[in-house]
Scaffold this active site. Sequence first.
Site, short mmCIF file in Angstrom:
data_model
loop_
_atom_site.label_atom_id
_atom_site.label_comp_id
_atom_site.label_asym_id
_atom_site.label_seq_id
_atom_site.Cartn_x
_atom_site.Cartn_y
_atom_site.Cartn_z
N ASP A 155 0.82 -1.22 0.00
CA ASP A 155 0.00 0.00 0.00
C ASP A 155 0.85 1.27 0.00
O ASP A 155 0.48 2.26 -0.63
CB ASP A 155 -0.91 0.04 1.24
CG ASP A 155 -1.97 -1.03 1.19
OD1 ASP A 155 -2.13 -1.65 0.13
OD2 ASP A 155 -2.64 -1.25 2.22
P1 NAP Z 1 0.85 -4.03 3.11
O1 NAP Z 1 0.11 -3.09 2.25
O2 NAP Z 1 0.13 -4.74 4.19
O3 NAP Z 1 1.56 -5.09 2.15
C1 NAP Z 1 2.47 -6.00 2.66
C2 NAP Z 1 2.88 -6.92 1.53
O4 NAP Z 1 3.85 -7.79 2.06
C3 NAP Z 1 1.73 -7.76 1.01
O5 NAP Z 1 1.37 -7.36 -0.28
C4 NAP Z 1 2.26 -9.19 1.06
O6 NAP Z 1 2.09 -9.79 -0.22
C5 NAP Z 1 3.75 -9.02 1.37
N1 NAP Z 1 4.24 -10.06 2.26
C6 NAP Z 1 3.66 -10.59 3.35
N2 NAP Z 1 4.44 -11.54 3.88
C7 NAP Z 1 5.53 -11.61 3.10
C8 NAP Z 1 6.70 -12.41 3.14
N3 NAP Z 1 6.91 -13.34 4.08
N4 NAP Z 1 7.64 -12.22 2.19
C9 NAP Z 1 7.46 -11.29 1.21
N5 NAP Z 1 6.37 -10.51 1.13
C10 NAP Z 1 5.42 -10.67 2.07
O7 NAP Z 1 2.08 -3.32 3.84
P2 NAP Z 1 2.70 -1.88 3.76
O8 NAP Z 1 3.01 -1.49 2.36
O9 NAP Z 1 3.78 -1.85 4.79
O10 NAP Z 1 1.51 -0.93 4.22
C11 NAP Z 1 1.01 -0.92 5.54
C12 NAP Z 1 -0.50 -0.89 5.55
O11 NAP Z 1 -0.97 -0.98 6.91
C13 NAP Z 1 -1.06 0.41 4.99
O12 NAP Z 1 -2.30 0.16 4.37
C14 NAP Z 1 -1.25 1.25 6.24
O13 NAP Z 1 -2.20 2.29 6.09
C15 NAP Z 1 -1.76 0.18 7.19
N6 NAP Z 1 -1.60 0.66 8.57
C16 NAP Z 1 -0.37 0.79 9.09
C17 NAP Z 1 -0.24 1.33 10.36
C18 NAP Z 1 1.09 1.58 10.98
O14 NAP Z 1 1.12 2.21 12.02
N7 NAP Z 1 2.18 1.12 10.40
C19 NAP Z 1 -1.36 1.70 11.07
C20 NAP Z 1 -2.61 1.54 10.50
C21 NAP Z 1 -2.71 1.00 9.24
P3 NAP Z 1 2.04 -11.38 -0.35
O15 NAP Z 1 0.98 -11.86 0.55
O16 NAP Z 1 1.77 -11.60 -1.81
O17 NAP Z 1 3.40 -11.89 0.03
#
Ligand code: NAP
Length: 469
Positions: free
Chosen positions: A392
């Site tokens: 994301d």
């Molecule tokens: P993400 O959008 O959750 O994407 C993570 C990606 O990692 C997934 O597409 C997944 O694809 C891949 N993945 C998972 N396990 C894996 C593994 N073992 N090896 C390789 N790839 C792997 O993560 P992000 O880009 O960090 O974004 C964070 C999200 O969380 C945002 O939507 C944000 O708004 C939300 N959020 C974060 C917080 C915060 O405080 N950090 C708070 C509220 C909301 P596969 O399954 O295909 O592997």
Amino acid sequence: MIQAAVQCAYLLATVLFIFALHWMNAPATSRRGVTAGAAGMTLAVAVTWLQPDIVHHGWIFLAILAGFAVGVPLSRVPLTAVPQRTALSHAFGGLAAGLVGTAKYYLWLGEGPENLTMFRMTAIGGEIILGYLTFTGSLMAAGKLQEVRWIPQRPVTYPLQNFVNFTLLAAAAVLGIALVLHPTAPWAPFLFPVVIALALLFGVLLIVPIGGADMPTVIAILNSYAGLSAVAMGFVLDNRLLITAGALDGSSGLILAIIMCKAMNRSFTNVLFGAFGQVRPSAAGPEARAYKSETIEGAAQVLEQASRVVIVPGYGMAVAQAQHKVRELYDLLKKRGIWVKFAIHPVAGRMPGHMNVLLAEADIPYTDLAEMDEINSDMPQCDVALVVGANDVVNPAARSDTHSPLYGMPIIDADRARTVFAIKRSRNPGFAGVDNELYFSDKTWMLFGDAKQVLGELVKQLAGGNGSS
Ligand code: NAP
């Protein structure tokens, strides 16, 4: 004399809490911050316990043992489970405040009506409503994050949902006011449990329409509710330390929630009532879009020839625990004289600072971690953006697609680098549940697989086939 010493110790504990929060602002001082916070809490508990009218109650040992029995296993959870662990801590904090308020009401009622002053009843009312709703709300949040089978991850919505929730909260507040005004009425001891039940139910219903992706933000909001209930408990028990510590807890939770909402370009109301994360049909079926894959050898060659590389870590790096492999890759690239930076998105992963903590664990120098705004201006000059389990936070739809749930969220401009390599295991979307245009772009090459494994192979390749992986 004893009271003066106790108040001095409380003051010292408050100062330690304030410094703890201040030091936790920067990675370089964050360990000191944790030590200061733990020292302040130990001092606060020891001083409270050792007071003459408390220390002779031997059964407090039981409560302390129960605290250890719950706290020690909680302290051992993996980093990826910290958000739900935090939610459980808030649940216990809320429950403690609720139980203290309940006990105090019935004790004071038994000791004589003059004890139940309007001030005390107002504090008790706030304490029980906030405490009990924090308890069930935090349990639900922890359950959603832990993916407990019988709690749906996706938002559950139904007609008039917000109206029902507000009516419930308003009913709890009105009945609470009735208790404040008539605490000793014959019906009051029976109304008290009704207010508790409404607060417990409201906690559950508040979380039901919120999706797992928003849970970390909700946990920060529940953190502030738990802090406010501790403030109310401080007024009930006439304990100044509880008031100051609760206020620090409440305000820091609120500030954290505001920072997270800003980083996602969302408002509080959108997080609480927006039902973000519902399943959305994708515009084009998965078969209509094609990803391009790259081999490890091919990716290693491009990396070797690059002069500027930006690594964008995300939740997948945390899941794979790939931070040490990332470090090995970083070392190999640096050895070749390549400029390497880590692009840190404020909400990458599942909690603020998630990536910083993991990269610090792998001893990556803080000086090579760059905040989103700082790195984005460098992206067009970068030869390679290596996306490690992020989705994301690098989705360009956030900039251009007004229909995307991510629209408006600031992102790392990985798509502006000359070449993009993206490591992930499958074609699944990120946490917001939407496809990522970046992965279909001409300049993007997928390295499908678990991040630790893929990085291990890359390291091996770059080290000439005899690397340390
Ligand atoms: P993400 O959008 O959750 O994407 C993570 C990606 O990692 C997934 O597409 C997944 O694809 C891949 N993945 C998972 N396990 C894996 C593994 N073992 N090896 C390789 N790839 C792997 O993560 P992000 O880009 O960090 O974004 C964070 C999200 O969380 C945002 O939507 C944000 O708004 C939300 N959020 C974060 C917080 C915060 O405080 N950090 C708070 C509220 C909301 P596969 O399954 O295909 O592997």
